[in-house]
Each structure stands twice: as C-alpha cells, then as structure tokens.
Design an enzyme around this catalytic site. Structure first.
Site, PDB file in Angstrom:
ATOM      1  N   ASP A 133       0.759  -1.284   0.053  1.00 49.72           N
ATOM      2  CA  ASP A 133      -0.149   0.274   0.092  1.00 49.72           C
ATOM      3  C   ASP A 133       0.868   1.197   0.090  1.00 49.72           C
ATOM      4  O   ASP A 133       0.305   2.289  -0.086  1.00 49.72           O
ATOM      5  CB  ASP A 133      -0.879  -0.086   1.224  1.00 49.72           C
ATOM      6  CG  ASP A 133      -0.242  -0.152   2.463  1.00 49.72           C
ATOM      7  OD1 ASP A 133       0.544  -0.719   2.654  1.00 49.72           O
ATOM      8  OD2 ASP A 133      -0.838   0.332   3.640  1.00 49.72           O
ATOM      9  N   HIS A 169       8.220  -0.863  12.971  1.00 41.96           N
ATOM     10  CA  HIS A 169       6.959  -1.423  12.204  1.00 41.96           C
ATOM     11  C   HIS A 169       6.994  -2.886  12.229  1.00 41.96           C
ATOM     12  O   HIS A 169       8.165  -3.363  12.524  1.00 41.96           O
ATOM     13  CB  HIS A 169       7.055  -0.759  10.861  1.00 41.96           C
ATOM     14  CG  HIS A 169       5.832  -0.851  10.364  1.00 41.96           C
ATOM     15  ND1 HIS A 169       4.443  -1.060  10.850  1.00 41.96           N
ATOM     16  CD2 HIS A 169       5.412  -1.466   8.861  1.00 41.96           C
ATOM     17  CE1 HIS A 169       3.412  -1.529   9.891  1.00 41.96           C
ATOM     18  NE2 HIS A 169       4.195  -1.587   8.668  1.00 41.96           N
TER      19      HIS A 169
END
Length: 382
Positions: free
Chosen positions: A68, A181
């Site tokens: 994305d 992350h």
C-alpha cells in the site's frame, strides 16, 4: 527569498483503499518541484485528479515495502516520465528513488517483467541496515536504470544511527532513520536551507538619510537607500561615512518537516532534530471511536494496533509533544474511517484524542488529513 512549501495528501488510507481514501502518497512541494513520499496503488490517478503536475516530481521516497506504499511506483514512473516536455522538465535529468532494500531489485524486476520503457532515466538509492543487504547485480539492469544508485549503510559507530541522503537539492538536506514497524520502515527529516533575514528598514532609513550627501559623493549613489540592497546581498556589515555600522539581518532557520512511514515507535527520529520541527506527519491507523462496540477500551484498541506495528492518535501526539512539533498532521487511517463529510464526526473524535495529549491550546495545530487536502508550511514570523 523564501520559497512556498506545501504538502498535499494524495492518499490517506491504510492497507486497503476505499471510496474516500486511496493508498498512501504524500506530495511535498517546494517552489514547484515535487518530492513524493510513498506511491501506493493508483497514485498516478490521484496526481491526475489533483492540481499538481506529475512531470514536476523529481524525487520519490519509499518509506517501506508494504504494497500500500509502493505498488503504484512503477506505473507512476511510466506515466510521469512521459509528461516531462509538457511541464518543461529536463528529460536528461534523472528521477532519484530512495528507500529500503529490496526496492532496487523489485522495481527493476517489475519494469523488466512488464516490458516497460520510460521517457527518462531513474536510479535507486537503497538505505540499508547492514552490508549484507547490498544488491551488487548489475548484469540485468533495466534499459532506463542508471547504475549509479548509492547503497547507504546505517552507521554503526555512532550512538545515534541515521542516514544522510546524498544528492538532494541546492542547500536542502534529508536525513532518515529506521523506525519500528512490522517490517523495516523509515522516517525522513527534510531540512530547508537557512533563509536570509529581514532588514529593519524603519530603523536603518534615518541612519542612511543622515549620510545621504556623503553617500552620493563618496559612493556615487543616486539614491542612498541603494545601500540596503548591498547590505542584504553581501551579508557583511557596512560602515557609513559618519562611522555608523549597518549590520545585515540575522539569517532565519529554514523549515523542518518530518514524514514518517508506518510505525509503532518513531522515537529514533528524535536525535536527528536540533530544534522543534515545523510539521510532523504521523500515522494514526486505529483509534477508539463511536464506531467501536460499546465497552471497547482504549487498551484493547492499543493492543490490536501495536500488534500490527501501527499507532493511535495518542501515540502520534505523544511523539509530536516530545519533538515539540509546531503542527501535527495525521494520516494512514483505517478503512473504517471515511474521508468525506459523512466521516467528519468520527475524524473529529480522532483529532480531539491527539489534541487531548498536546493540550487544548494546541487545537488549531492538529489536523486529520484527507485525500487531496493541502497544508501550507508557513515561515514563523513571515
């Protein structure tokens, strides 16, 4: 002279696009040139729908390799490099792409596998965590790939590990650091060059008029106030005929903008800052809102958010507070949060959660981004 700087959000959704939010892409524009941060799927369409000129994109920064954030990169390169002449961009200049490994190999494979040709060369600079990640294969370059992309390895000798990116722009610098992350992710710090200060003409004009005749005779000035232009241009003190010293204005610090990829902890960016940034762009994927079932707690939302390596608005605001950021812009919202008028009340709930952390006096400094929304980065005191 200070150049106009604005930031346009081309996509503000996370994971999956929706009817009101596209995948991630942020256009940073300074004096007309555009640096793009992330290029989720359909970024080229978002650019076409915006007021921005695709051919003005000169640099692209990919924060991490989740689809994305990068699936739109190859199509974007194919489209934007065909628009150079229309936008008076030099076709001989190279599009620089920055990001983590395996960005170079992935982009090369994508373009080769689809038999794509570009109207302009590109090169990829990879920001690597260690030497073992280097991609030394130059046997199968794409025809439009410049082989001189740099491998920038994270320094291990200093206590504060960060990347200093090469070949940015005149006087501009970009630093980057790994942030936490679920996969390797990057945060970027954009630093504008220092700006010339403003002359206090009201204070200087009487001093010059007092020396007007001498300036005409000794310096040949038809208009003695010409010396103000000389003072600003030279940035050196000037002595008037009567001995008075005119001092040039002090330079003003350039603007700083922090743009983060997906993260659950970006405190590694703090050592990069030597002062509070003008803008912090931080994800706020999940929040506790009126859309959640009754009885849901913030702790439950937080646990779910952290398990995917993401942040809540409270987490974004906490980093903004620790940085002293003047403005917090939140993005990367769950598909649950609509980016149109229908979703306004829920987005206001999210915004207020960040304001609560920063303080009610900071209400006007906190924004939830939506697709095609732009923010002007003003100069303090300008």
């Amino acid at each position: 002279m200070a150049v106009p700087i604005d930031i346009t959000f081309l996509g503000t959704g996370s994971a999956q696009p929706s009817a009101t939010r596209n995948h991630q892409a942020i256009a940073f524009r300074a004096n007309g040139d555009i640096w793009l941060f992330d290029a989720g799927e359909a970024t080229q369409h978002q650019l076409q729908k915006s007021a921005l000129k695709m051919g003005r994109v000169t640099k692209i920064f990919i924060t991490h390799m989740h689809g994305d954030h990068c699936f739109g990169l190859a199509p974007l390169l194919c489209s934007m490099t065909e628009n150079m002449n229309a936008n008076r961009v030099d076709n001989d200049s190279i599009v620089d792409v920055y990001g983590p490994s395996p960005l170079r190999r992935w982009l090369r494979t994508t373009l080769l596998s689809t038999y794509s040709r570009l109207g302009r060369k590109y090169r990829v600079h990879e920001l690597l965590l260690d030497e073992s990640e280097r991609d030394n294969d130059t046997s199968s370059l794409h025809p439009d790939e410049d082989p001189n992309g740099k491998d920038i390895v994270l320094p291990k000798t200093s206590g504060d590990a960060y990347y200093r990116l090469p070949e940015i722009a005149d006087g501009w610098s970009v630093l980057a650091a790994p942030i936490k992350h679920s996969i390797p992710s990057l945060g970027f710090l954009i630093q504008e060059p220092d700006l010339p200060g403003k002359l206090d003409q009201a204070a200087l004009t009487p001093l010059i008029h007092r020396n007007a005749e001498a300036l005409r005779q000794e310096r040949g000035f038809k208009n003695p106030l010409q010396i103000l232009g000389e003072l600003k241009k030279s940035s050196e003190p000037i002595q008037l005929p009567d001995g008075t010293i005119l001092h040039p204005p002090e330079t003003r610090q350039g603007r700083q903008i922090v743009i983060l990829g997906d993260t659950c902890d970006a405190t590694s960016m703090l050592p990069l800052l030597n002062r509070p940034p003008d803008v912090l762009i931080h994800e706020a994927t999940n929040a506790l809102t009126s859309l959640d079932p009754q009885g849901t707690t913030y702790e439950e939302v937080l646990e779910r958010t952290l398990s995917h390596g993401h942040s809540t608005p409270q987490m974004a605001a906490t980093l903004a507070r620790d940085m002293g950021a003047k403005t917090l812009l939140m993005t990367h919202f769950s598909v649950r949060y609509k980016g149109n008028e229908e979703g306004f009340e829920v987005m206001e709930e999210i915004r207020k959660q960040a304001v609560h952390v920063l303080g009610e006096d900071r209400d006007s400094d906190v924004h939830c981004a939506r697709d095609f929304w732009s923010f002007d980065v003003k100069i303090k005191g300008a």
